[in-house]
Design a protein around this motif. Structure first.
Motif, PDB file in Angstrom:
ATOM      1  N   GLU A 116      20.496  52.510  43.519  1.00 46.66           N
ATOM      2  CA  GLU A 116      21.479  52.137  44.528  1.00 46.66           C
ATOM      3  C   GLU A 116      22.892  52.364  43.989  1.00 46.66           C
ATOM      4  O   GLU A 116      23.749  52.929  44.678  1.00 46.66           O
ATOM      5  CB  GLU A 116      21.305  50.673  44.934  1.00 46.66           C
ATOM      6  CG  GLU A 116      22.352  50.238  45.948  1.00 46.66           C
ATOM      7  CD  GLU A 116      22.321  48.747  46.240  1.00 46.66           C
ATOM      8  OE1 GLU A 116      22.453  48.393  47.416  1.00 46.66           O
ATOM      9  OE2 GLU A 116      22.177  47.964  45.283  1.00 46.66           O
ATOM     10  N   TRP A 117      23.138  51.917  42.754  1.00 47.76           N
ATOM     11  CA  TRP A 117      24.462  52.063  42.140  1.00 47.76           C
ATOM     12  C   TRP A 117      24.861  53.531  42.053  1.00 47.76           C
ATOM     13  O   TRP A 117      25.975  53.912  42.399  1.00 47.76           O
ATOM     14  CB  TRP A 117      24.481  51.404  40.770  1.00 47.76           C
ATOM     15  CG  TRP A 117      25.805  51.505  40.099  1.00 47.76           C
ATOM     16  CD1 TRP A 117      26.179  52.377  39.114  1.00 47.76           C
ATOM     17  CD2 TRP A 117      26.982  50.736  40.374  1.00 47.76           C
ATOM     18  NE1 TRP A 117      27.480  52.188  38.769  1.00 47.76           N
ATOM     19  CE2 TRP A 117      28.001  51.184  39.526  1.00 47.76           C
ATOM     20  CE3 TRP A 117      27.251  49.692  41.264  1.00 47.76           C
ATOM     21  CZ2 TRP A 117      29.273  50.643  39.530  1.00 47.76           C
ATOM     22  CZ3 TRP A 117      28.520  49.154  41.259  1.00 47.76           C
ATOM     23  CH2 TRP A 117      29.513  49.633  40.403  1.00 47.76           C
ATOM     24  N   GLU A 118      23.943  54.380  41.582  1.00 46.05           N
ATOM     25  CA  GLU A 118      24.247  55.808  41.470  1.00 46.05           C
ATOM     26  C   GLU A 118      24.519  56.420  42.841  1.00 46.05           C
ATOM     27  O   GLU A 118      25.422  57.248  42.986  1.00 46.05           O
ATOM     28  CB  GLU A 118      23.110  56.537  40.758  1.00 46.05           C
ATOM     29  CG  GLU A 118      23.084  56.238  39.271  1.00 46.05           C
ATOM     30  CD  GLU A 118      22.042  57.037  38.519  1.00 46.05           C
ATOM     31  OE1 GLU A 118      21.417  57.949  39.111  1.00 46.05           O
ATOM     32  OE2 GLU A 118      21.857  56.754  37.330  1.00 46.05           O
ATOM     33  N   ARG A 127      31.812  43.924  47.272  1.00 44.80           N
ATOM     34  CA  ARG A 127      31.128  42.995  46.364  1.00 44.80           C
ATOM     35  C   ARG A 127      30.240  43.755  45.381  1.00 44.80           C
ATOM     36  O   ARG A 127      30.203  43.459  44.192  1.00 44.80           O
ATOM     37  CB  ARG A 127      30.290  41.977  47.144  1.00 44.80           C
ATOM     38  CG  ARG A 127      31.091  40.791  47.631  1.00 44.80           C
ATOM     39  CD  ARG A 127      30.196  39.664  48.115  1.00 44.80           C
ATOM     40  NE  ARG A 127      29.411  40.026  49.296  1.00 44.80           N
ATOM     41  CZ  ARG A 127      29.834  39.912  50.543  1.00 44.80           C
ATOM     42  NH1 ARG A 127      31.022  39.454  50.798  1.00 44.80           N
ATOM     43  NH2 ARG A 127      29.051  40.261  51.542  1.00 44.80           N
ATOM     44  N   LYS A 128      29.527  44.757  45.869  1.00 43.56           N
ATOM     45  CA  LYS A 128      28.654  45.552  44.998  1.00 43.56           C
ATOM     46  C   LYS A 128      29.481  46.302  43.948  1.00 43.56           C
ATOM     47  O   LYS A 128      29.095  46.384  42.795  1.00 43.56           O
ATOM     48  CB  LYS A 128      27.821  46.540  45.807  1.00 43.56           C
ATOM     49  CG  LYS A 128      26.722  45.869  46.611  1.00 43.56           C
ATOM     50  CD  LYS A 128      25.947  46.889  47.403  1.00 43.56           C
ATOM     51  CE  LYS A 128      24.880  46.253  48.239  1.00 43.56           C
ATOM     52  NZ  LYS A 128      23.711  45.852  47.498  1.00 43.56           N
ATOM     53  N   LEU A 129      30.624  46.823  44.374  1.00 49.41           N
ATOM     54  CA  LEU A 129      31.480  47.560  43.440  1.00 49.41           C
ATOM     55  C   LEU A 129      32.162  46.634  42.438  1.00 49.41           C
ATOM     56  O   LEU A 129      32.493  47.055  41.326  1.00 49.41           O
ATOM     57  CB  LEU A 129      32.533  48.368  44.210  1.00 49.41           C
ATOM     58  CG  LEU A 129      31.994  49.528  45.036  1.00 49.41           C
ATOM     59  CD1 LEU A 129      33.101  50.115  45.901  1.00 49.41           C
ATOM     60  CD2 LEU A 129      31.383  50.592  44.138  1.00 49.41           C
ATOM     61  N   ALA A 130      32.366  45.385  42.819  1.00 51.11           N
ATOM     62  CA  ALA A 130      33.051  44.432  41.933  1.00 51.11           C
ATOM     63  C   ALA A 130      32.150  43.861  40.845  1.00 51.11           C
ATOM     64  O   ALA A 130      32.641  43.298  39.880  1.00 51.11           O
ATOM     65  CB  ALA A 130      33.649  43.298  42.756  1.00 51.11           C
ATOM     66  N   LYS A 131      30.826  44.035  41.016  1.00 47.75           N
ATOM     67  CA  LYS A 131      29.916  43.516  39.991  1.00 47.75           C
ATOM     68  C   LYS A 131      30.253  44.171  38.657  1.00 47.75           C
ATOM     69  O   LYS A 131      30.389  45.385  38.553  1.00 47.75           O
ATOM     70  CB  LYS A 131      28.465  43.840  40.336  1.00 47.75           C
ATOM     71  CG  LYS A 131      27.917  42.981  41.430  1.00 47.75           C
ATOM     72  CD  LYS A 131      26.450  43.306  41.635  1.00 47.75           C
ATOM     73  CE  LYS A 131      25.874  42.498  42.760  1.00 47.75           C
ATOM     74  NZ  LYS A 131      24.501  42.885  43.054  1.00 47.75           N
ATOM     75  N   LYS A 132      30.389  43.343  37.668  1.00 46.47           N
ATOM     76  CA  LYS A 132      30.744  43.870  36.342  1.00 46.47           C
ATOM     77  C   LYS A 132      29.495  44.293  35.606  1.00 46.47           C
ATOM     78  O   LYS A 132      28.519  43.571  35.547  1.00 46.47           O
ATOM     79  CB  LYS A 132      31.494  42.810  35.536  1.00 46.47           C
ATOM     80  CG  LYS A 132      32.819  42.455  36.149  1.00 46.47           C
ATOM     81  CD  LYS A 132      33.671  41.742  35.126  1.00 46.47           C
ATOM     82  CE  LYS A 132      34.878  41.142  35.667  1.00 46.47           C
ATOM     83  NZ  LYS A 132      35.849  41.709  36.323  1.00 46.47           N
ATOM     84  N   ARG A 133      29.557  45.457  35.007  1.00 42.15           N
ATOM     85  CA  ARG A 133      28.474  45.960  34.175  1.00 42.15           C
ATOM     86  C   ARG A 133      28.776  45.531  32.753  1.00 42.15           C
ATOM     87  O   ARG A 133      29.781  45.923  32.186  1.00 42.15           O
ATOM     88  CB  ARG A 133      28.403  47.485  34.249  1.00 42.15           C
ATOM     89  CG  ARG A 133      28.173  47.969  35.638  1.00 42.15           C
ATOM     90  CD  ARG A 133      26.738  48.311  35.793  1.00 42.15           C
ATOM     91  NE  ARG A 133      26.514  48.761  37.156  1.00 42.15           N
ATOM     92  CZ  ARG A 133      25.381  48.585  37.775  1.00 42.15           C
ATOM     93  NH1 ARG A 133      24.397  47.992  37.186  1.00 42.15           N
ATOM     94  NH2 ARG A 133      25.228  49.014  38.988  1.00 42.15           N
ATOM     95  N   VAL A 134      27.927  44.737  32.169  1.00 46.56           N
ATOM     96  CA  VAL A 134      28.166  44.232  30.818  1.00 46.56           C
ATOM     97  C   VAL A 134      27.445  45.155  29.831  1.00 46.56           C
ATOM     98  O   VAL A 134      26.243  45.356  29.917  1.00 46.56           O
ATOM     99  CB  VAL A 134      27.649  42.795  30.657  1.00 46.56           C
ATOM    100  CG1 VAL A 134      27.851  42.312  29.247  1.00 46.56           C
ATOM    101  CG2 VAL A 134      28.341  41.898  31.658  1.00 46.56           C
TER     102      VAL A 134
END
Length: 179
Positions: free
Chosen positions: A136-138, A167-174
């Protein structure tokens, strides 16, 4: 696993570099991420780096200028120039300046690892199985890129509410960074 190697991803696209680092950490012990040339040069002066994935267009400098500095600081380092603006002339110029290889975006972690001369295709069998969240992210990133970063147009193309997309774009990838 390429335990003895330390990789550096230099790209000002945080979503791309974080996802790539996450994928590479399955195979490489240490993966550093830098978003600009200044930070990359500092890191290269204090860490032994085996391989570098370098974006051709950084926000503050050309990747080709950074390429020359990388090879001055660490001559044995293999550098892959990766770009969303691929052309034959930039590919030739990158190789002439010392890049080990050159790939257009989008490129999978398998393509990137293989382009840097690592034949670990047996290890990469599981890489083709992305999670639903990663797929989904890709897809979101591709559609966003196709619409030149326009959130409203991307939301319409995805048939998604604009706030949901935000909201989906704001999720931080740790991403764990090496100590």
């Amino acid at each position: 696993m390429l335990d003895s190697e330390t990789w550096l991803v230099i790209d000002d696209d945080h979503a791309f570099s974080d996802m790539l680092a996450k994928r590479l950490q399955q195979f490489v012990k240490y993966v550093f991420v830098e978003s600009d040339a200044f930070g990359a040069r500092q890191l290269l002066n204090r860490e032994k780096i085996s391989k570098v994935v370098l974006d051709l267009k950084l926000s503050n400098e050309s990747g080709l200028d950074v390429l020359e500095d990388i090879l001055i600081i660490q001559p044995s380092c293999r550098v892959l120039v990766l770009t969303g603006y691929a052309s034959i002339s930039t590919a030739v110029l990158a190789i002439k300046k010392g890049a080990y290889n050159y790939l257009p975006k989008p490129a999978s972690s398998r393509q990137i690892i293989e382009a840097l001369g690592d034949d670990i295709s047996q290890t990469l069998v599981t890489e083709d199985r992305l999670t639903t969240e990663e797929l989904e992210w890709e897809h979101i990133q591709k559609v966003l890129n196709d619409h030149d970063g326009n959130i409203s147009a991307t939301a319409r193309a995805l048939d998604m509410h604009r706030r949901t997309l935000q909201r989906k774009l704001a999720k931080k990838r740790v991403i764990k960074k090496a100590p």
